[in-house]
Design a protein around this motif. Structure first.
Motif, PDB file in Angstrom:
ATOM      1  N   LEU A 314       0.721  -1.192  -0.115  1.00 49.60           N
ATOM      2  CA  LEU A 314       0.127  -0.076   0.039  1.00 49.60           C
ATOM      3  C   LEU A 314       0.767   1.207  -0.021  1.00 49.60           C
ATOM      4  CD1 LEU A 314      -2.837  -0.949   2.524  1.00 49.60           C
ATOM      5  CD2 LEU A 314      -2.989  -0.354  -0.125  1.00 49.60           C
ATOM      6  N   VAL A 315       0.534   2.140  -1.092  1.00 52.12           N
ATOM      7  CA  VAL A 315       1.450   3.289  -1.127  1.00 52.12           C
ATOM      8  C   VAL A 315       0.153   4.495  -1.054  1.00 52.12           C
ATOM      9  CG1 VAL A 315       2.985   4.576  -2.432  1.00 52.12           C
ATOM     10  CG2 VAL A 315       3.122   2.315  -2.438  1.00 52.12           C
ATOM     11  N   ASN A 316       0.268   5.311  -0.312  1.00 52.88           N
ATOM     12  CA  ASN A 316      -0.555   6.520   0.016  1.00 52.88           C
ATOM     13  C   ASN A 316      -0.445   7.202  -1.389  1.00 52.88           C
ATOM     14  OD1 ASN A 316      -2.457   7.257   1.547  1.00 52.88           O
ATOM     15  ND2 ASN A 316      -1.165   8.881   2.578  1.00 52.88           N
ATOM     16  N   SER A 338      -9.075 -16.527   2.076  1.00 51.93           N
ATOM     17  CA  SER A 338      -9.372 -16.568   3.486  1.00 51.93           C
ATOM     18  C   SER A 338      -8.344 -15.708   4.289  1.00 51.93           C
ATOM     19  CB  SER A 338      -9.395 -17.963   4.055  1.00 51.93           C
ATOM     20  OG  SER A 338      -8.065 -18.536   3.844  1.00 51.93           O
ATOM     21  N   PHE A 339      -7.313 -15.131   3.413  1.00 51.61           N
ATOM     22  CA  PHE A 339      -6.319 -14.094   4.057  1.00 51.61           C
ATOM     23  C   PHE A 339      -6.152 -13.129   3.271  1.00 51.61           C
ATOM     24  CE2 PHE A 339      -3.392 -14.695   7.812  1.00 51.61           C
ATOM     25  CZ  PHE A 339      -2.520 -13.430   7.474  1.00 51.61           C
ATOM     26  N   LEU A 340      -6.223 -11.747   3.824  1.00 49.55           N
ATOM     27  CA  LEU A 340      -5.545 -10.710   2.844  1.00 49.55           C
ATOM     28  C   LEU A 340      -4.286 -10.179   3.958  1.00 49.55           C
ATOM     29  CD1 LEU A 340      -8.693  -8.791   2.095  1.00 49.55           C
ATOM     30  CD2 LEU A 340      -7.396 -10.050   0.570  1.00 49.55           C
ATOM     31  N   SER A 341      -3.019  -9.884   3.144  1.00 42.30           N
ATOM     32  CA  SER A 341      -2.118  -9.293   3.879  1.00 42.30           C
ATOM     33  C   SER A 341      -1.778  -7.890   3.134  1.00 42.30           C
ATOM     34  CB  SER A 341      -0.830 -10.221   3.665  1.00 42.30           C
ATOM     35  OG  SER A 341       0.288  -9.700   4.116  1.00 42.30           O
ATOM     36  N   PHE A 342      -2.033  -6.931   3.978  1.00 45.79           N
ATOM     37  CA  PHE A 342      -1.901  -5.642   3.556  1.00 45.79           C
ATOM     38  C   PHE A 342      -0.317  -5.274   4.058  1.00 45.79           C
ATOM     39  CE2 PHE A 342      -6.412  -5.529   3.066  1.00 45.79           C
ATOM     40  CZ  PHE A 342      -6.590  -5.071   1.791  1.00 45.79           C
ATOM     41  N   GLN A 343       0.341  -4.387   3.069  1.00 45.58           N
ATOM     42  CA  GLN A 343       1.753  -4.169   3.663  1.00 45.58           C
ATOM     43  C   GLN A 343       2.003  -2.838   3.311  1.00 45.58           C
ATOM     44  OE1 GLN A 343       4.476  -7.340   2.172  1.00 45.58           O
ATOM     45  NE2 GLN A 343       3.510  -8.987   3.087  1.00 45.58           N
ATOM     46  N   PRO A 344       1.968  -1.886   4.277  1.00 47.76           N
ATOM     47  CA  PRO A 344       2.249  -0.388   3.909  1.00 47.76           C
ATOM     48  C   PRO A 344       3.794  -0.440   3.377  1.00 47.76           C
ATOM     49  CG  PRO A 344       0.841  -0.716   5.919  1.00 47.76           C
ATOM     50  CD  PRO A 344       1.460  -2.160   5.561  1.00 47.76           C
ATOM     51  N   VAL A 345       3.866   0.702   2.519  1.00 50.89           N
ATOM     52  CA  VAL A 345       5.213   0.676   1.915  1.00 50.89           C
ATOM     53  C   VAL A 345       6.450   0.769   2.848  1.00 50.89           C
ATOM     54  CG1 VAL A 345       4.869   3.080   1.423  1.00 50.89           C
ATOM     55  CG2 VAL A 345       6.502   1.944  -0.163  1.00 50.89           C
ATOM     56  N   SER A 346       7.650   0.194   2.618  1.00 48.05           N
ATOM     57  CA  SER A 346       8.634   0.396   3.239  1.00 48.05           C
ATOM     58  C   SER A 346       9.725   0.955   2.330  1.00 48.05           C
ATOM     59  CB  SER A 346       9.152  -0.833   3.669  1.00 48.05           C
ATOM     60  OG  SER A 346      10.577  -0.776   4.286  1.00 48.05           O
ATOM     61  N   PHE A 347      10.250   2.531   2.584  1.00 46.13           N
ATOM     62  CA  PHE A 347      10.975   3.242   1.755  1.00 46.13           C
ATOM     63  C   PHE A 347      12.435   2.479   1.878  1.00 46.13           C
ATOM     64  CE2 PHE A 347       7.549   6.056   2.668  1.00 46.13           C
ATOM     65  CZ  PHE A 347       7.208   6.298   1.187  1.00 46.13           C
ATOM     66  N   THR A 348      12.667   1.574   1.021  1.00 47.77           N
ATOM     67  CA  THR A 348      14.098   0.724   1.146  1.00 47.77           C
ATOM     68  C   THR A 348      14.283   0.316  -0.553  1.00 47.77           C
ATOM     69  OG1 THR A 348      15.304  -0.894   2.127  1.00 47.77           O
ATOM     70  CG2 THR A 348      13.035  -1.486   1.800  1.00 47.77           C
ATOM     71  N   GLY A 349      15.339  -0.418  -0.565  1.00 51.18           N
ATOM     72  CA  GLY A 349      15.646  -1.037  -2.047  1.00 51.18           C
ATOM     73  C   GLY A 349      15.784   0.091  -2.698  1.00 51.18           C
ATOM     74  N   THR A 365       0.233   3.895   7.293  1.00 51.47           N
ATOM     75  CA  THR A 365       0.618   3.476   8.383  1.00 51.47           C
ATOM     76  C   THR A 365      -0.587   2.146   8.690  1.00 51.47           C
ATOM     77  OG1 THR A 365      -0.598   4.838   9.950  1.00 51.47           O
ATOM     78  CG2 THR A 365       1.546   5.392   9.541  1.00 51.47           C
ATOM     79  N   LEU A 366      -0.345   1.616   9.746  1.00 50.81           N
ATOM     80  CA  LEU A 366      -1.572   0.398  10.101  1.00 50.81           C
ATOM     81  C   LEU A 366      -2.709   1.152  10.595  1.00 50.81           C
ATOM     82  CD1 LEU A 366       0.679  -2.118  12.059  1.00 50.81           C
ATOM     83  CD2 LEU A 366       0.166  -2.453   9.710  1.00 50.81           C
ATOM     84  N   SER A 367      -2.692   2.334  11.096  1.00 43.27           N
ATOM     85  CA  SER A 367      -3.838   3.089  11.342  1.00 43.27           C
ATOM     86  C   SER A 367      -4.463   3.411  10.173  1.00 43.27           C
ATOM     87  CB  SER A 367      -3.315   4.242  12.445  1.00 43.27           C
ATOM     88  OG  SER A 367      -2.535   5.260  11.885  1.00 43.27           O
ATOM     89  N   HIS A 368      -3.828   3.955   9.220  1.00 44.88           N
ATOM     90  CA  HIS A 368      -4.342   4.430   7.864  1.00 44.88           C
ATOM     91  C   HIS A 368      -5.265   3.210   7.251  1.00 44.88           C
ATOM     92  CE1 HIS A 368      -1.181   7.423   7.378  1.00 44.88           C
ATOM     93  NE2 HIS A 368      -2.167   8.201   6.949  1.00 44.88           N
ATOM     94  N   LEU A 369      -4.799   1.934   7.407  1.00 41.20           N
ATOM     95  CA  LEU A 369      -5.473   0.821   6.987  1.00 41.20           C
ATOM     96  C   LEU A 369      -6.595   0.560   7.840  1.00 41.20           C
ATOM     97  CD1 LEU A 369      -5.477  -1.833   5.408  1.00 41.20           C
ATOM     98  CD2 LEU A 369      -3.961  -2.928   7.263  1.00 41.20           C
TER      99      LEU A 369
END
Length: 696
Positions: A314-316, A338-349, A365-369
């Motif tokens: 997830l990227v804002n 049966s499962f969703l995995s949301f991963q807020p962006v990590s600014f790396t790589g 952030t997780l609170s955004h989610l």
């Protein structure tokens, strides 16, 4: 209108509450000591023996300077500093404060060389506080693990882990932004040999506590490794019952036979890159028909017996408006998702050098989610229905207790820091598609406290089962549950998850067959888990999180925290350079180039047919243009292009200034009026415009 059965169940709940009151009073008398299971050299922890990192705010923690770290990493890779220095010194480390300002939680830090940095940790203080308050404490310390956990201040110290990630190759058949490993861009190939793979998996089960983790093969794109299927088989052979592949799905979409071969080898889950609904929502990945690829991959994998977990970066401003559409996709297809995995962006790589402007705009952030799920679907209350994934640790402790001291493996335990991951459980009726957050009809927080009392008494299998069942029943509200959901379903779901009674719900071990898959899928109720896992970057790095990481990377230099490997000091870059397989030139000469889908290129699919239910409006929606409207770059490539163009304009302006000075002071030409440009003829020839001045 409530059916009579609901009133009968309410009476059972009241009875269970009364029985619990008696049970709990007796249970407090002379509790038993914890036993030491076969899979550990240390006894199970009681709830009051568990430690916690500093929580709440304001608080101080250990972090990293976003500018110092890349320089230290470069010196190590280029041989100016020894790798061993990372085990003995704290290079690039600085203190950070986690504090509240303007209704947000921030990480604020100062480097004596590079100055001030700050970033957002949460946009809802009540949500952030709730996650930390219900954290049950750390899992037992790792032990007999020195040969795998020896990475200085990045060393994993607590817990048994949850997912062991093994990168089979850094080659990939896509060129994505974002990409935390910078696949296809580092100029060399790092690919594990068969002996490497076996050694990493053998080492993982050699330490204590002996862990029933999931093994996730990743990359790059793991399906490009020639040992992909063999690695799955071997992981099953040594005892792991949950083998996963983190994949973009291209190879599975292209070939139903390949999906079947992976399933036959023992693949249980496909963690499928999935950025949104429709090809437009996936267009930032630069593959022309990527959504069609995802649908076909799901179809082929599910038909083969593999469970699918869509994984959404997830990227804002890029795809945050897709959150509700993806949740709705899962609700519409409860038999397959049966499962969703949301991963807020990590600014790396590729994104480690992100500008402050883009980082602030794209930070999610997780609170955004939690709020986006509620606002876009109407589902769930952030504080009532979302919990840190480590909250499940109390349930794992109970399962360890009832499985007894002779068990060969410890239960899966997601004992990470409460700032790392969150989840909301939704119970879905596969027939009617009615969906209700579990914590709307079940008091999970009170249940965990009750279960802690059962665990602390350590009465043995039978009494622990009785205590767990009473605690489960007394915290259930049948009137808030889905229409057709029953008490028996609640007991069955809990038992199926933890295997407490030994009832056969279908095997998950290496010898499972089609009948086992059919049994596990035959349940009317889909326990949909909507998870958020927020990996760190250099701007929000916290060593208290790294110390209790549950997603270690298995590498040629031991097991390293996910964040310490991909972000942090950057162990990935260092280890891949240490164990480089070949330069790209050498690799291509020996193996030729593999196909890469980029620049809008489409994947050639035998078929695009699928049986998934789609919302036509969501599929037809266009790209998200928030960042375009604000003039902010979308990714590292665009940022670099803009920087090059700005540098070129600056250089041209400087060249023009120097040319004017040369004409004025050397050639003694008269200066043109300010803001005007003198147009000259070409190669000294006459021009009708020569000598004329034009306002620009």
């Amino acid at each position: 209108m409530h059916k009579p059965i609901k009133y009968v169940e309410k009476a059972v709940v009241y009875s269970a509450g009364a029985a619990w009151a008696v049970f709990e009073r007796v249970n407090r008398i002379r509790p038993n000591p914890s036993f030491t299971p076969r899979w550990s050299d240390k006894p199970l922890l009681k709830s009051y023996q568990k430690t916690k990192p500093p929580l709440g705010w304001p608080r101080t923690t250990d972090s990293l300077c976003p500018k110092c770290v890349p320089e230290v990493r470069r010196k190590i890779i280029e041989g100016e500093l020894p790798t061993e220095i990372l085990r003995n010194e704290r290079l690039g480390e600085i203190k950070a404060q986690i504090t509240e300002r303007d209704g947000k939680i921030l990480m604020v830090k100062d480097c004596p060389i590079h100055g001030h940095f700050e970033d957002v940790m949460a946009v809802d203080t009540a949500f952030f506080r709730h996650l930390e308050e219900v954290f049950p404490g750390r899992d037992m310390r790792a032990h007999n693990d020195e040969k795998l956990h020896n990475h200085g201040s990045s060393t994993i110290k607590h817990g048994r882990g949850s997912v062991l990630t093994v990168d089979l190759t850094n080659r990939c058949n896509m060129m994505c932004d974002p990409c935390f490993m910078d696949a296809n861009q580092v100029g060399f190939v790092h690919e594990l040999t068969w002996e490497d793979i076996k050694t990493i998996l053998d080492n993982a089960i050699s330490i204590k506590p002996r862990r029933q983790m999931s093994v996730q093969f990743s990359g790059g794109e793991p399906t490009l490794s020639p040992y992909f299927l063999d690695a799955i088989r071997y992981a099953r052979k040594v005892g792991y019952n949950s083998v996963q592949a983190a994949t973009n799905g291209i190879e599975f979409a292209k070939s139903e036979d390949f999906a079947r071969a992976a399933a036959d080898a023992g693949l249980r889950y496909a963690y499928l890159q999935f950025d949104g609904i429709g090809n437009a929502a996936n267009s930032h990945r630069k593959v022309g028909n990527l959504f069609d690829v995802k649908l076909r991959a799901i179809e082929n994998l599910y038909s083969a017996g593999v469970e699918i977990v869509p994984v959404i970066t997830l990227v804002n401003g890029i795809n945050n408006e897709q959150v509700g559409r993806i949740v709705q996709f899962a609700l519409d297809n409860p038999k397959k998702i049966s499962f969703l995995s949301f991963q807020p962006v990590s600014f790396t790589g590729r994104d480690e050098a992100v500008t402050d402007e883009r980082r602030v705009a794209q930070r999610y952030t997780l609170s955004h989610l939690a709020h986006d799920v509620k606002n876009q679907t109407g589902l769930g209350e952030p504080v009532r229905d979302w919990y840190p994934i480590s909250f499940m640790g109390t349930f794992s402790d109970w399962a360890d207790l009832v499985h007894g001291p002779q068990s060969d493996w410890g239960q899966l335990n997601c004992g990470c820091h409460p700032n790392c991951g969150v989840g909301m459980a939704v119970m879905i009726d596969k027939e009617t598609k009615e969906a209700v957050p579990v914590t709307k009809f079940f008091n999970a927080e009170k249940f965990a406290k009750d279960l802690q009392k059962v665990n602390d008494a350590a009465r043995g299998r039978k009494l622990s089962l009785i205590g767990g069942a009473l605690a489960l029943l007394k915290n259930y509200d049948p009137f808030q549950a889905p229409t057709h959901f029953r008490l028996a379903d609640l007991l069955k779901k809990f038992d199926k998850t933890f295997g407490a009674t030994g009832k056969d719900y279908g095997k998950v071990s290496g010898d499972r067959g089609e009948e086992d898959i059919r049994k596990r899928r035959g349940d009317r109720w889909n326990f949909l888990f909507v998870a958020g896992m927020w990996f760190q970057d250099l701007f929000n790095y916290d060593f208290r999180r790294t110390e209790q990481c549950i997603i270690p990377y298995g590498t040629q230099e031991g097991e390293i925290s996910f964040c310490a490997y991909n972000t942090g000091i950057g162990w990935r870059n260092i280890i891949e350079n240490m164990h480089m397989t070949a330069t790209l030139t050498q690799w291509y000469e020996e193996h030729s180039r593999h196909e890469i889908f980029a620049g809008g290129k489409k994947v050639n699919l035998e078929s695009t047919e699928h049986s998934l239910m789609l919302n036509a409006e969501h599929v037809a929606a266009g790209e998200q243009h928030d960042l375009d409207e604000r003039g902010i770059a979308k990714n590292a490539r665009e940022e670099k292009r803009r920087a090059r163009e700005a540098n070129l304009r600056q250089q041209q302006a400087e060249d023009e200034r120097m040319a004017r000075l040369y004409r004025q002071h050397v050639l003694k030409e008269p200066a043109t009026p300010s803001g005007l440009v003198q147009l000259q003829g070409v190669a000294g020839t006459s021009s009708p415009l020569q000598g004329e001045a034009f306002d620009v």
